[in-house]
Design an enzyme around this catalytic site. Sequence first.
Site, PDB file in Angstrom:
ATOM      1  NE  ARG A 282      -3.521  -0.462   2.542  1.00 22.20           N
ATOM      2  CZ  ARG A 282      -4.641  -0.887   1.959  1.00 22.20           C
ATOM      3  NH1 ARG A 282      -5.311  -0.069   1.162  1.00 22.20           N
ATOM      4  NH2 ARG A 282      -5.089  -2.103   2.163  1.00 22.20           N
ATOM      5  NE  ARG A 395      -1.713  -3.973  -3.457  1.00 27.01           N
ATOM      6  CZ  ARG A 395      -2.762  -3.974  -2.648  1.00 27.01           C
ATOM      7  NH1 ARG A 395      -3.621  -4.978  -2.686  1.00 27.01           N
ATOM      8  NH2 ARG A 395      -2.960  -2.984  -1.812  1.00 27.01           N
TER       9      ARG A 395
END
Length: 429
Positions: A282, A395
């Site tokens: 994040r 990711r």
Amino acid sequence: MIDIQLLRKDIATVAARLATRKFQLDVAGFTALEAERKAIQTRTEELQGKRNALSKQIGMLKGKGEDTSAVMAQVAGLGDELKADETALALVQAKLSDFIMAVPNLPHESAPVGEDEAGNVEVRKVGTPRSFDFEVKDHVDVGAALGLDFEVATKLTGSRFSVMKGGIARLHRALAQFMLNTHVDEHGYTECYTPYMVNADSLRGTGQLPKFEADLFSVKKGGVEGEGETFYLIPTSEVTLTNIARDEILPLDQLPLKMTAHTPCFRSEAGSYGRDTRGMIRQHQFDKVEMVQVVHPDTSYAVLDEMVGHAETILQRLGLPYRVMSLCTGDMGFTAAKTFDLEVWLPAQNTYREISSLSNTEAFQARRMQARFRNAAGKPELAHTLNGSGLAVGRTLVAILENYQQADGSVEIPEVLRPYMGGLTHLKA
């Protein structure tokens, strides 16, 4: 935005459907605004009728050579009242517009009903997580020896940023190129390069404004407080790609409009409250390959399934275990009518984590943007818009570092990426 006619016809049903996504519709507030709008419009029609009648009377008086001053004074007074009503109606319409802009999309009937992510439904699971015969490290520890640096990024900017050097930077670039080539060459998308900053109209069009302004980074043109135009760094290229259709009426034969782009994305993560502070999961800046389609309403749910398949192709060719989740009403994004998430297996966390979110917004964004097409009858009609990650590059890099890590600290490069890496098979310190 949702169709205001739905609220006018059956507000109770709309309120009940929105309640499943934890949104409390202000029924009384809307009803009061609608009553005020109708009253002003009724009064306006009555005043216009009176003015027309008096205008005819003036004509008759003039024809007879009689004095018209008294009647003309009445007409002037009615004109003042009509101007006042015009102003009042504009204020009410603005309030109604603000009201509608804050209402999320109606969930599709096939979306599971639930309060939060616990109500999401697993559709399928693909691939078997690898068994390790050594202690698994997370991507931060694996990447530290390979060129992934968070300390330097903190010095340069602050927390939630990263610096990549050497082979790991090349692997990050290889992933984006592989994703783009697959979507363009095999899935039929047109590659686009779009701005990384947009105006407020673009963000209103796709639903980030006004509700999610706190999640955005803004840039004042000229840098002077209170002066110049404000731009926003894009939270995703969904914004730029979708807004290409804003204020357009597309020919029917141009549908579906399929676009993809690789861009950085910028998010303040205003609501994250300390979650995922370690590593790349994040961040305030990350890269994503986005897919957007603008389609005929009759095909949008078939297209949603197709786009899920496009994103799955990337994970399958990378050999990464994942699962497909149908998001429940309480976990869907503001603009979505139906959403599927792809979640990739991360061995260090011993769980699946989101790597792509694919949504059909139906006409919700198109109504805001006035993105239309000319239907078979030749009439303008709102299109349906869909978007999804194909995939989040950072990711995906995290998933490769963790799933392909070796006991000696190296990382095996998935075979499909090796041509982009000059034939390299492993990243080594």
